[in-house]
Write an enzyme that holds these catalytic residues in place. Structure first.
Site, PDB file in Angstrom:
ATOM      1  N   ASP A   1       0.839  -1.198   0.000  1.00  0.00           N
ATOM      2  CA  ASP A   1       0.000   0.000   0.000  1.00  0.00           C
ATOM      3  C   ASP A   1       0.880   1.256   0.000  1.00  0.00           C
ATOM      4  OD1 ASP A   1      -2.359   1.448   0.114  1.00  0.00           O
ATOM      5  OD2 ASP A   1      -3.198   0.255   1.750  1.00  0.00           O
TER       6      ASP A   1
ATOM      7  N   ASP B   1     -10.936   2.579  -2.970  1.00  0.00           N
ATOM      8  CA  ASP B   1     -11.262   1.330  -2.278  1.00  0.00           C
ATOM      9  C   ASP B   1     -12.720   0.979  -2.517  1.00  0.00           C
ATOM     10  OD1 ASP B   1      -8.765   1.581  -1.201  1.00  0.00           O
ATOM     11  OD2 ASP B   1      -9.442   1.648   0.888  1.00  0.00           O
TER      12      ASP B   1
HETATM   13  C1  GLA Z   1      -5.974   1.179   1.824  1.00  0.00           C
HETATM   14  C2  GLA Z   1      -6.134   0.115   0.736  1.00  0.00           C
HETATM   15  C3  GLA Z   1      -7.182  -0.895   1.153  1.00  0.00           C
HETATM   16  C4  GLA Z   1      -6.780  -1.532   2.479  1.00  0.00           C
HETATM   17  C5  GLA Z   1      -6.563  -0.454   3.532  1.00  0.00           C
HETATM   18  C6  GLA Z   1      -5.957  -1.031   4.803  1.00  0.00           C
HETATM   19  O1  GLA Z   1      -7.111   1.948   1.964  1.00  0.00           O
HETATM   20  O2  GLA Z   1      -6.492   0.694  -0.494  1.00  0.00           O
HETATM   21  O3  GLA Z   1      -7.338  -1.893   0.154  1.00  0.00           O
HETATM   22  O4  GLA Z   1      -5.624  -2.304   2.290  1.00  0.00           O
HETATM   23  O5  GLA Z   1      -5.662   0.549   3.066  1.00  0.00           O
HETATM   24  O6  GLA Z   1      -5.731  -0.064   5.775  1.00  0.00           O
END
Ligand code: GLA
Length: 430
Positions: free
Chosen positions: A164, A225
């Site tokens: 990430d 997300d």
């Molecule tokens: C980001 C990513 C998600 C998830 C969260 C975890 O938002 O895009 O897919 O992994 O972090 O904190």
């Protein structure tokens, strides 16, 4: 040569010594088709309260249970092979040697033991980290520890790493993501490398260097997300449709765009909407990473996730990402070229997608040639969700389908080989 020229040469030489050859391309032989598996995040988030919610908190128990369900309930047999940990697995502190460690209360046996168990079931294991000072949920990130952390993952027998990008500078990612990929490769253990590199750069107003991203990552997130709602799913579909001219050329065996998880079987999608997500993710050559409680998912939803014919489209070996070819008045048509290829003619998976909400199905009527299919020998056509075949359809033939509100009809059109019509085609069975 003047002093400045010398200094230039010297500092270039020093840089060559201290910097890893991060330009080496990613050639790990993985993700030749989009990875399939289960990922904790969308459904289980960062629930660390194992005292009050022991069944749903991020703990080794959750992953042991999900591993069992993946195998016992037919997911592995259908192709879902990765069990992926997301954020919040970590201890807040590194160990005395600076290595990452799992939270000792929630993962008392550690990640290696979990990996061993997962492998003993015939599954593979994925883990989450972040190219920053912290993960998005505030646990230790990899900055300053890239080499150590890549080695730790290899030592634990990890098969897949999602990296990430919270708490880092998007500009640094052009160097940092390749660098971590370099260290992953250098361990000698093949690990799928899933990057969030472009999405953070897009958020910060940069234009991602996709040539480099494709070269260094197996997967990359481009957009928001996913959340547990139809609005979220359709916003993802719109993004990939609107950006398709940029995104489709990036996809291919070993490197795919990642529109995020499947939320089928959770709280937010109806049965029709669930089929729509499955169909569109398959046509978009997306990873199929289900985030659902496998202990309680309804049989109807499980059947959608395990639909072999739709999965075969997703896993088509050509790895071509499909495209939105029509959009008007709430009706969309998406098409993905697939095998077999007969002479110059691809076979196709077609999704008729109804975004209208009038309470009755909408009829879509279109000829095969309007869908871009010109094989004179025709296309053997079948519905992939309903037990219905249409026989062989020829370019001028009209195909009529009734598409439910916020639902799809998905068909596969297999190009027919007729040696009298197509030079040198090789008849192939499916
Ligand atoms: C980001 C990513 C998600 C998830 C969260 C975890 O938002 O895009 O897919 O992994 O972090 O904190």
């Amino acid at each position: 040569m003047g002093l400045t020229g010398m200094m230039g040469i010297l500092s270039a030489a020093v840089a060559a010594l201290v910097l890893p050859p991060a330009v080496l391309g990613l050639d790990n032989g993985l993700a030749l088709t989009p990875p399939m598996g289960w990922l904790a995040w969308e459904r289980f988030r960062c629930n660390t309260d194992c005292v009050n919610d022991p069944k749903n908190c991020i703990s080794e128990n959750l992953f042991y249970e999900m591993a069992d369900r993946l195998v016992a309930d037919g997911f592995l047999a259908a192709g879902y092979e990765y069990l992926n940990i997301d954020d919040c697995w970590l201890s807040r502190e590194r160990d005395a040697h600076g290595r990452l460690q799992a939270d000792p209360d929630r993962f008392p046996n550690g990640i290696k033991a979990l990996a061993d168990y997962v492998h003993s079931k015939g599954l593979k294991i994925g883990i989450y980290e972040d190219y920053g000072n912290y993960t998005c949920a505030g646990y230790p990130g990899i900055l300053g520890y890239l080499e150590t952390d890549a080695q730790t993952f290899a030592d634990w027998d990890i098969d897949y790493v999602k990296l990430d990008g919270c708490y880092s500078h998007p500009k640094d990612m052009d160097r940092g993501y390749p660098e971590f990929g370099y260290y992953l490769n250098r361990t000698g253990r093949p690990m799928v490398y899933s990057c969030s590199w472009p999405v953070y750069q897009i958020y910060s107003g940069m234009t991602p260097d996709y040539a480099s991203i494709v070269q260094h990552c197996n997967l990359w997130r481009n957009f928001d997300d996913i959340q547990d709602s139809w609005a979220s799913v359709t916003s993802v579909i719109d993004y990939y449709g609107d950006q398709q001219a940029v995104l489709i050329p990036l996809a291919g065996p070993g490197h795919f765009n990642d529109p995020d998880m499947l939320i089928i079987g959770n709280f937010g999608l109806s049965f029709e909407q669930s089929k729509a997500q499955m169909a569109l993710w398959s046509v978009m050559a997306s990873p199929l990473l289900s985030s659902v409680d496998l202990r309680t998912i309804g049989a109807d939803y499980r059947a959608i996730l395990q639909n072999r014919a739709v999965i075969a489209v997703n896993q088509d070996p050509l790895g071509i990402q499909g495209k939105r070819i029509f959009k008007d008045k709430g009706i969309e048509i998406w098409a993905r070229p697939i095998t077999p290829v007969v002479g110059d003619f691809y076979s196709y998976a077609i999704v008729f997608f109804n975004r209208r909400v009038d309470g009755t199905p909408s009829q879509v009527s279109v000829t095969i040639q309007e869908l871009g299919m010109l094989n004179p020998a025709g296309y053997k056509t079948e519905d992939l969700f309903a037990a219905r075949t249409y026989g062989v359809l020829y370019p001028p033939t009209r195909l009529k389908v009734d598409v439910n509100p916020s639902g799809v009809v998905m068909v596969r059109c297999g190009a027919v080989c007729d040696l009298e019509l197509i030079y040198n085609c090789r008849p192939r069975s499916r």
